[in-house]
Enzyme design. Structure first.
Site, PDB file in Angstrom:
ATOM      1  N   PHE A 123      -4.493   9.068   2.679  1.00 49.04           N
ATOM      2  CA  PHE A 123      -5.361   7.540   2.161  1.00 49.04           C
ATOM      3  C   PHE A 123      -6.499   7.366   2.184  1.00 49.04           C
ATOM      4  O   PHE A 123      -7.032   7.307   3.325  1.00 49.04           O
ATOM      5  CB  PHE A 123      -3.876   6.640   1.712  1.00 49.04           C
ATOM      6  N   GLY A 124      -7.192   6.370   1.455  1.00 45.57           N
ATOM      7  CA  GLY A 124      -7.651   5.438   2.706  1.00 45.57           C
ATOM      8  C   GLY A 124      -9.190   6.040   2.786  1.00 45.57           C
ATOM      9  O   GLY A 124      -9.648   7.219   2.212  1.00 45.57           O
ATOM     10  N   TYR A 125      -8.945   6.134   4.066  1.00 46.60           N
ATOM     11  CA  TYR A 125     -10.651   6.912   5.213  1.00 46.60           C
ATOM     12  C   TYR A 125     -10.101   7.785   5.555  1.00 46.60           C
ATOM     13  O   TYR A 125     -10.755   8.566   6.061  1.00 46.60           O
ATOM     14  CB  TYR A 125     -11.076   5.327   5.811  1.00 46.60           C
ATOM     15  N   ARG A 153      -0.804   4.558  13.718  1.00 49.83           N
ATOM     16  CA  ARG A 153       0.131   3.884  13.576  1.00 49.83           C
ATOM     17  C   ARG A 153       1.413   5.093  14.291  1.00 49.83           C
ATOM     18  O   ARG A 153       2.110   3.914  14.353  1.00 49.83           O
ATOM     19  CB  ARG A 153       0.361   4.568  11.469  1.00 49.83           C
ATOM     20  N   ASN A 185       0.564  -1.383   0.069  1.00 46.25           N
ATOM     21  CA  ASN A 185      -0.263  -0.003  -0.246  1.00 46.25           C
ATOM     22  C   ASN A 185       0.567   1.255   0.024  1.00 46.25           C
ATOM     23  O   ASN A 185       1.659   1.594   0.863  1.00 46.25           O
ATOM     24  CB  ASN A 185      -0.793  -0.061   1.138  1.00 46.25           C
ATOM     25  N   ASP A 223      -0.671  -3.974   9.796  1.00 45.23           N
ATOM     26  CA  ASP A 223      -2.538  -4.282   9.835  1.00 45.23           C
ATOM     27  C   ASP A 223      -3.430  -3.151   9.796  1.00 45.23           C
ATOM     28  O   ASP A 223      -3.087  -3.323  11.168  1.00 45.23           O
ATOM     29  CB  ASP A 223      -2.803  -5.724   9.662  1.00 45.23           C
TER      30      ASP A 223
HETATM   31  P1  ITT Z   1      -0.475  -3.956   3.011  1.00 45.50           P
HETATM   32  O1  ITT Z   1      -1.313  -4.910   3.668  1.00 45.50           O
HETATM   33  O2  ITT Z   1       0.221  -4.621   1.570  1.00 45.50           O
HETATM   34  O3  ITT Z   1      -0.005  -3.757   4.048  1.00 45.50           O
HETATM   35  P2  ITT Z   1      -3.302  -3.131   2.771  1.00 45.50           P
HETATM   36  O4  ITT Z   1      -3.978  -1.280   1.921  1.00 45.50           O
HETATM   37  O5  ITT Z   1      -4.038  -4.272   2.108  1.00 45.50           O
HETATM   38  O6  ITT Z   1      -2.070  -3.029   2.989  1.00 45.50           O
HETATM   39  P3  ITT Z   1      -4.430  -3.564   4.846  1.00 45.50           P
HETATM   40  O7  ITT Z   1      -5.085  -5.432   4.963  1.00 45.50           O
HETATM   41  O8  ITT Z   1      -3.912  -3.343   6.891  1.00 45.50           O
HETATM   42  O9  ITT Z   1      -3.205  -3.311   4.243  1.00 45.50           O
HETATM   43  O10 ITT Z   1      -5.743  -2.826   4.754  1.00 45.50           O
HETATM   44  C1  ITT Z   1      -6.012  -1.751   6.345  1.00 45.50           C
HETATM   45  C2  ITT Z   1      -6.489  -0.352   5.005  1.00 45.50           C
HETATM   46  O11 ITT Z   1      -7.264  -0.226   6.097  1.00 45.50           O
HETATM   47  C3  ITT Z   1      -6.179   0.284   4.098  1.00 45.50           C
HETATM   48  O12 ITT Z   1      -6.204  -0.571   3.126  1.00 45.50           O
HETATM   49  C4  ITT Z   1      -6.848   1.648   4.222  1.00 45.50           C
HETATM   50  O13 ITT Z   1      -7.481   1.855   3.549  1.00 45.50           O
HETATM   51  C5  ITT Z   1      -7.250   1.348   5.847  1.00 45.50           C
HETATM   52  N1  ITT Z   1      -5.893   2.158   6.637  1.00 45.50           N
HETATM   53  C6  ITT Z   1      -5.341   1.912   7.505  1.00 45.50           C
HETATM   54  N2  ITT Z   1      -4.622   3.209   8.111  1.00 45.50           N
HETATM   55  C7  ITT Z   1      -5.243   4.146   6.933  1.00 45.50           C
HETATM   56  C8  ITT Z   1      -4.958   5.023   7.338  1.00 45.50           C
HETATM   57  O14 ITT Z   1      -3.399   5.677   7.767  1.00 45.50           O
HETATM   58  N3  ITT Z   1      -5.559   6.051   6.817  1.00 45.50           N
HETATM   59  C9  ITT Z   1      -6.267   5.617   6.257  1.00 45.50           C
HETATM   60  N4  ITT Z   1      -7.114   4.807   5.450  1.00 45.50           N
HETATM   61  C10 ITT Z   1      -6.432   3.454   6.543  1.00 45.50           C
END
Ligand code: ITT
Length: 210
Positions: free
Chosen positions: A160-162, A196, A15, A74
């Protein structure tokens, strides 16, 4: 006995958002970090039922494949009104195209269906489980969370993400509106605010030396 991280370290994530944060967190410690992508390591299946179990799966798989210590995260978003969902399925809710707008919209729809319109009904937390594994299967692991509420519509384009939907308690801007230093910078430059960053502080106490 805790083991210190020395020499080269694989950052076991695919990611890019996480990779950038994990690199920044490690930077002050002078660790020679290389990513799982750089080494072309395969992505293991995340078959665990907890954040910690999945972090361990990723760190051990990378450590064994690269024959180097490996650092995995994770993480995910747990929404109170949805009994902790999406939780360990946070990445999967965005689907194969990694569409987090769609994932945030899905959460909002579920909250609306439950009549959760007031901030007090919209509590959520991010969780980060960090694991460092060595090729001999030694592991070090920590976990932390940050509490907040979900806003709608999402705000900001940082992170990123949420991140754009998450307003950490005691703050007026979402993670999507914060700089990287504000979201996960460590003292003296930042507050160590994110899940994190908080988990990393615990890891640094046991595994890192400046
Ligand atoms: P890896 O397993 O390769 O590390 P992944 O994206 O699949 O990548 P996860 O299985 O841990 O990782 O999924 C966690 C998801 O939760 C991630 O894709 C994000 O969308 C969300 N997430 C985690 N930490 C976040 C953050 O700091 N800000 C926003 N979204 C977050």
């Amino acid at each position: 006995m805790h083991r210190k991280i020395t020499g080269r370290l694989v950052i076991a994530t695919h990611n890019p958002g996480k990779l950038a944060e994990m690199r920044e967190l490690l930077a002050p410690y002078g660790i020679d970090a290389v990513s799982a992508g750089d080494l072309d390591l395969p992505e293991p299946e995340e078959t665990g039922t907890t954040f910690a179990a999945n972090a361990r799966i990723k760190a051990l798989a990378a450590a064994r494949a690269a024959k180097l210590p490996a650092f995995a995260d994770d993480s995910g978003l747990a929404v109170d009104a949805l009994a902790g969902q999406p939780g360990i399925l946070s990445a999967r809710w965005a689907g194969p195209s990694k569409d987090f707008n769609a994932a945030m919209t899905r959460i909002e729809r579920l909250l609306q269906e439950r009549g959760a319109t007031e901030p007090a009904q919209r509590g959520a937390h991010f969780v980060s489980a960090l694991c460092v594994a060595w090729p001999d299967d030694h592991i070090e692991e920590v976990e932390a969370k940050v509490d907040g509420t979900l806003v709608w519509p999402p705000r900001g384009s940082a992170g990123f993400g949420y991140d754009p939907a998450f307003l950490p308690n005691g703050h007026e801007r979402t993670f999507g509106e914060m700089t990287s230093i504000e979201k996960h910078g460590l003292p003296p430059h930042g507050l160590g605010l994110s899940h994190r960053a908080k988990a990393f502080v615990k890891l640094a106490e046991i595994c890192l030396e400046r």
